[in-house]
Every structure is written in structure tokens, then in C-alpha cells.
Design a protein around this motif. Sequence first.
Motif, mmCIF file in Angstrom:
data_model
loop_
_atom_site.group_PDB
_atom_site.id
_atom_site.type_symbol
_atom_site.label_atom_id
_atom_site.label_comp_id
_atom_site.label_asym_id
_atom_site.label_seq_id
_atom_site.Cartn_x
_atom_site.Cartn_y
_atom_site.Cartn_z
ATOM 1 N N THR A 1 4.015 27.373 -14.947
ATOM 2 C CA THR A 1 3.683 26.443 -13.875
ATOM 3 C C THR A 1 2.576 25.492 -14.318
ATOM 4 O O THR A 1 1.497 25.946 -14.717
ATOM 5 N N PRO A 2 2.810 24.180 -14.279
ATOM 6 C CA PRO A 2 1.772 23.224 -14.701
ATOM 7 C C PRO A 2 0.526 23.323 -13.829
ATOM 8 O O PRO A 2 0.609 23.603 -12.624
ATOM 9 N N LYS A 3 -0.623 23.105 -14.445
ATOM 10 C CA LYS A 3 -1.894 23.131 -13.722
ATOM 11 C C LYS A 3 -2.745 21.961 -14.192
ATOM 12 O O LYS A 3 -2.772 21.631 -15.374
ATOM 13 N N ALA A 4 -3.450 21.361 -13.263
ATOM 14 C CA ALA A 4 -4.374 20.285 -13.605
ATOM 15 C C ALA A 4 -5.671 20.882 -14.130
ATOM 16 O O ALA A 4 -6.124 21.931 -13.654
ATOM 17 N N LEU A 5 -6.264 20.210 -15.088
ATOM 18 C CA LEU A 5 -7.476 20.719 -15.702
ATOM 19 C C LEU A 5 -8.595 20.915 -14.688
ATOM 20 O O LEU A 5 -9.333 21.884 -14.742
ATOM 21 N N LYS A 6 -8.713 19.998 -13.736
ATOM 22 C CA LYS A 6 -9.788 20.088 -12.756
ATOM 23 C C LYS A 6 -9.657 21.322 -11.866
ATOM 24 O O LYS A 6 -10.631 21.763 -11.257
ATOM 25 N N ASP A 7 -8.453 21.880 -11.795
ATOM 26 C CA ASP A 7 -8.239 23.046 -10.943
ATOM 27 C C ASP A 7 -8.593 24.362 -11.631
ATOM 28 O O ASP A 7 -8.655 25.399 -10.962
ATOM 29 N N VAL A 8 -8.800 24.313 -12.935
ATOM 30 C CA VAL A 8 -9.087 25.558 -13.639
ATOM 31 C C VAL A 8 -10.484 25.596 -14.239
ATOM 32 O O VAL A 8 -11.002 26.667 -14.544
ATOM 33 N N LEU A 9 -11.101 24.442 -14.431
ATOM 34 C CA LEU A 9 -12.475 24.405 -14.923
ATOM 35 C C LEU A 9 -13.448 24.523 -13.754
ATOM 36 O O LEU A 9 -13.141 24.102 -12.640
ATOM 37 N N PRO A 10 -14.625 25.106 -13.983
ATOM 38 C CA PRO A 10 -15.633 25.179 -12.919
ATOM 39 C C PRO A 10 -15.973 23.785 -12.394
ATOM 40 O O PRO A 10 -15.982 22.799 -13.141
ATOM 41 N N ALA A 11 -16.261 23.727 -11.102
ATOM 42 C CA ALA A 11 -16.543 22.435 -10.476
ATOM 43 C C ALA A 11 -17.903 21.893 -10.885
ATOM 44 O O ALA A 11 -18.118 20.683 -10.890
ATOM 45 N N ASP A 12 -18.867 22.772 -11.225
ATOM 46 C CA ASP A 12 -20.189 22.317 -11.630
ATOM 47 C C ASP A 12 -20.746 23.252 -12.694
ATOM 48 O O ASP A 12 -20.135 24.263 -13.041
ATOM 49 N N LYS A 13 -21.929 22.918 -13.210
ATOM 50 C CA LYS A 13 -22.517 23.702 -14.293
ATOM 51 C C LYS A 13 -22.818 25.130 -13.868
ATOM 52 O O LYS A 13 -22.726 26.058 -14.669
ATOM 53 N N LYS A 14 -23.190 25.328 -12.619
ATOM 54 C CA LYS A 14 -23.471 26.681 -12.140
ATOM 55 C C LYS A 14 -22.245 27.585 -12.283
ATOM 56 O O LYS A 14 -22.367 28.786 -12.534
ATOM 57 N N GLY A 15 -21.075 26.995 -12.118
ATOM 58 C CA GLY A 15 -19.855 27.787 -12.219
ATOM 59 C C GLY A 15 -19.622 28.374 -13.586
ATOM 60 O O GLY A 15 -18.949 29.408 -13.729
ATOM 61 N N TYR A 16 -20.200 27.761 -14.622
ATOM 62 C CA TYR A 16 -20.010 28.274 -15.980
ATOM 63 C C TYR A 16 -20.776 29.569 -16.207
ATOM 64 O O TYR A 16 -20.499 30.297 -17.168
ATOM 65 N N LEU A 17 -21.729 29.875 -15.331
ATOM 66 C CA LEU A 17 -22.442 31.145 -15.442
ATOM 67 C C LEU A 17 -21.520 32.328 -15.159
ATOM 68 O O LEU A 17 -21.816 33.457 -15.548
ATOM 69 N N ASP A 18 -20.407 32.081 -14.475
ATOM 70 C CA ASP A 18 -19.457 33.146 -14.158
ATOM 71 C C ASP A 18 -18.390 33.323 -15.225
ATOM 72 O O ASP A 18 -17.567 34.227 -15.138
ATOM 73 N N GLU A 19 -18.374 32.448 -16.213
ATOM 74 C CA GLU A 19 -17.272 32.410 -17.160
ATOM 75 C C GLU A 19 -17.638 33.037 -18.499
ATOM 76 O O GLU A 19 -18.700 32.764 -19.046
ATOM 77 N N ILE A 20 -16.743 33.831 -19.033
ATOM 78 C CA ILE A 20 -16.941 34.417 -20.365
ATOM 79 C C ILE A 20 -15.588 34.864 -20.903
ATOM 80 O O ILE A 20 -14.719 35.330 -20.161
ATOM 81 N N GLY A 21 -15.378 34.654 -22.189
ATOM 82 C CA GLY A 21 -14.176 35.171 -22.829
ATOM 83 C C GLY A 21 -13.023 34.187 -22.857
ATOM 84 O O GLY A 21 -13.168 32.988 -22.607
ATOM 85 N N LEU A 22 -11.841 34.701 -23.153
ATOM 86 C CA LEU A 22 -10.640 33.909 -23.377
ATOM 87 C C LEU A 22 -9.760 33.893 -22.130
ATOM 88 O O LEU A 22 -9.698 34.876 -21.394
ATOM 89 N N ARG A 23 -9.048 32.769 -21.913
ATOM 90 C CA ARG A 23 -8.093 32.676 -20.821
ATOM 91 C C ARG A 23 -6.816 31.991 -21.285
ATOM 92 O O ARG A 23 -6.842 31.131 -22.175
ATOM 93 N N TYR A 24 -5.722 32.367 -20.647
ATOM 94 C CA TYR A 24 -4.391 31.843 -20.957
ATOM 95 C C TYR A 24 -3.867 31.147 -19.705
ATOM 96 O O TYR A 24 -3.880 31.734 -18.616
ATOM 97 N N THR A 25 -3.436 29.899 -19.848
ATOM 98 C CA THR A 25 -2.890 29.176 -18.709
ATOM 99 C C THR A 25 -1.914 28.124 -19.227
ATOM 100 O O THR A 25 -1.486 28.183 -20.386
ATOM 101 N N TYR A 26 -1.550 27.176 -18.370
ATOM 102 C CA TYR A 26 -0.603 26.132 -18.744
ATOM 103 C C TYR A 26 -1.197 24.765 -18.434
ATOM 104 O O TYR A 26 -1.958 24.609 -17.483
ATOM 105 N N ASP A 27 -0.836 23.780 -19.258
ATOM 106 C CA ASP A 27 -1.373 22.438 -19.048
ATOM 107 C C ASP A 27 -0.519 21.680 -18.031
ATOM 108 O O ASP A 27 0.392 22.245 -17.407
ATOM 109 N N GLU A 28 -0.794 20.421 -17.888
ATOM 110 C CA GLU A 28 -0.099 19.626 -16.873
ATOM 111 C C GLU A 28 1.377 19.424 -17.194
ATOM 112 O O GLU A 28 2.151 19.014 -16.325
ATOM 113 N N SER A 29 1.779 19.696 -18.418
ATOM 114 C CA SER A 29 3.186 19.595 -18.810
ATOM 115 C C SER A 29 3.889 20.943 -18.784
ATOM 116 O O SER A 29 5.070 21.031 -19.119
ATOM 117 N N GLY A 30 3.136 22.004 -18.429
ATOM 118 C CA GLY A 30 3.739 23.329 -18.380
ATOM 119 C C GLY A 30 3.763 24.053 -19.697
ATOM 120 O O GLY A 30 4.389 25.115 -19.826
#
Length: 471
Positions: A264-293
Motif C-alpha cells: 500500500t503506497p504511503k506518503a512520506l509526511k505520514d510516516v515521518l515524525p511531524a516535529d523534532k520532538k517526535g524523533y525522540l520516540d524513534e529508534i531502529g529500522l522500519r519497513y514500509t512502502y513509498d508513494e509508488s507502492g
Amino acid sequence: MVFKLAPIVAALCLVMMSVAQAQDATDKAQASETLLETATSADVMPEQPAQSYENWVASFENQFGQAMNIAQDGRVFYTGFAAISTDSAADPHYGSKLALAYERAMFDMQADYILQNYGRLKAKTIRSLFDDQSSDKDAFDPVEFQKAVDAGGGRLEAMLDKALTLVDKKLDNALVDEGVPAEDIQKMSVEQKKNLAKDNLNKQILKSAYQNMQGLVPVQTGIFPKEANGKKTMVVGVIAVQSEKTRQFAKDIARKRPTLVTGTPKALKDVLPADKKGYLDEIGLRYTYDESGHPMLLAYGRTSVPMEPDWSASRAIRATQNAQGIAQAMAEANIVEFMNTNIQISESSSIGDVNEAWARQITEVNNGKPGEVQQIKEQISETTQKFFKSGTATAAGDLRGTSILKRWDEKDANGVVHVGTVVGWTYGQLDNAKAIDAQARGKADAQQGAARDSVSNPSQVSKAINKKDDF
């Protein structure tokens, strides 16, 4: 009239039931989508956490409808955790320790998988049983030192002579100089021991494995408080998945070839944290799909900077840049390890029970003459338990296809400076790299960029971007 209204009432009831069922399905879907957003932030240690690690895992199993470590529809979910090696979230090195706890959790998860599926086990049990019921079990042989003295010479006599000689020279005797009374040096004791009973058991287990692993990727990570021995610390929890899709994608990107895996295609803005504070919750590797699927990877490398109060601004900037370089290397390593990791692991366990009865006879010797004799009986009851684990994980691969999506630094609520680098792997970036390389060689191929039009940036960690069918 009543009979004419009955069908209408029944129809209204059916409509209301359908609406209720649809709303219930919508609520469940929304709960599934928001499940991964409930993890505790990395910069806090709440007194009353809304969720524990165990509840987090149970909620995931319930929402995804699949138990951990059980294969279903070609996918298996795994979970694990590792303690952060500090009891204080205000530790200046908290970010680094957080990253290392994630690495521990991932390594242990991989090692457990390899041992479970490809390991060999050797077990050895030693049983020792003895019981002396003799009538003379408490009798000891004559003290051998007397025989040595009577016979003249011998090791014990020489030892006694030496002791007595030292006493004669007590003024320059090192022991006397150190405060040992001269009369104590003249006193010796001979100890004799015999075993009366023994009932021992020891079991040794050795597990070892060497295997390649591809396509293991975290679905979500969380940071949770955990209590043990009456004390509280923080743990990094990881829920990871390996499926036919992730394994195939790992093989394809390792060989830099097109993949038939789509999602399922996903927009980058929907998977990246909305602000810098959100990156404090992020660690490690993730697998997803780009806007082309097309499949894509996001790796969140992070560490921390233990700022010193006397640092100049330039020194602090350099330290931050260096830390971001470390974070980038960690993120890139996670991507390469997803492609292909060779793991060698060995694990040994030993558990035993020691139950023995001993008799001891102590004969006092004063100036070379036997004196008081004392007999002692003792019982030994001990449990032995030892565990050893050692392993090595090696990975090697090209970085072509990766790109730096973001560098960040942010203070958490405790004033700890966290820094990180987000690295992505996409087919779009791979095609760009190939095109640049071909152009540099003067061999541009018109088909290079036609294979794909993917975007090279998504991210995830503690943010819900996956559904079960993604894997």
C-alpha cells in the motif's frame, strides 16, 4: 395497522444493527492503526505508566490477530527487550545507552531465532552417589607427620624444623616483624578429611548454531519502565517480523535488482515524525512502502552528546556533528544487516545440586609434638547455576540506494542532548545512483530510470505505519 408497521420496524432495526456493526468495525480498524503510537517516550520514566512491556505485546497480538513466534500466512512476529544500562533517564549518555539496548534486543532476537531453527544441542549429565555406612567411618588413619618425624627427615620434618628455626630467629623474622606472635609460629595443625556421603547431580547443556538471516525487521519499538529486585529501570522493547515479503525484498536489494514485492503506497509526511520532538520516540529500522507502492527501508540511528558546561559553542557543534556521524553509521549498519547477516552463536548452561557429608580431624602440633585432636562433621548443600552466551553477527553490503533523509538533535525533558540521523533505502535512490554512475562513465542507459519512480524517504518507530498485510 400493527401488522403493516411490523416490516417497517424490522427494517429499521436491521439498518440500525448494520450501522452499529460498521461503526464497531471502524473503531477496531482505528484502534489497530493507532496501536503503535501508544509506546512510552524515550525521554521519560513515568511513575504510573499507561502501558507495560507485557501489556504492549499482548495488545499487539490482539490487534494483529497473531501470537508471537507462531508462523501464520508466511509471517512470524518476534518480540524481545533489553534493559538500558542506567537507572536514570537524566544520565548524559542516556541516548547512547538507549541505542545499545536496542542493539542488544535485536541481537538476542536473532540469536534466539537461529538457535531455535538451526541450532544443535549437546547435553551431559553427571550423577555422583556415595554413602559410607562403615562402622569405622569416623576413624582416621594415624597422623602421618609423626611417622615422618620418627623416621627422620622428610618434608614435614623439614617444615617443622624451618618453623622452629624461624622462631629462634624471631628478632629478624619477617612474620614477627609484621606483628605475628612468635608462639603462634611454633603452632601448626594437620587436617585430615574424609567423605562420608555424596549425592550430586550436574547437567551441562551446550547449544550452537551458524546461519544466515535475512529480512528481519522491527515493526515497532517502545521504551517502558520495568521493575526488578525492588528497583526500577527502563527497557527497550522490540516487536519484529520476518515474512516471505521481507525476505524476498532483502534478497532483491542485496543483489540490487528489481523486486516484485509491492504494498500500500504511503506518503512520506505520514510516516515521518511531524516535529523534532517526535524523533525522540524513534529508534531502529522500519519497513514500509513509498508513494509508488515499492518497498523501502528507514533506519533511525541515534546517540547522545554528554555536553560539558565549559565547552565552547564550536566544541559543542563539533561533538554534535561527530555524534550524528556515529548515528549515521548505526543506521546504515541496520540496513545492511537487514540484507544479509551471518550469525554464529553458542550458549552453555550448567545447573547442579551438591549434597555432601564430610568428617574432618584436626591435630594440633606444638614444637613438633602432637597435641589436641578435634573432630568436626559438616554438611554441604549447594546449588550451582551458570549461564554463558557468546555470539558474533557479521554483515557486509553496498550502501548504494541509501540516502540521508534527516539529521536532528533535540533535548529531552531531562536535558539530555539526543542526536540522530535518518537513513533511507529506496529504489528511486538506487536508480539515481545507477544513472549517475552510468553518466560518469558515458554509458547512460535509457532504461535505468524507467524501472521505478519511488520516493526515497519514509520512517517509522512507535508511529503506526504498518498493517499486517504489509508483511
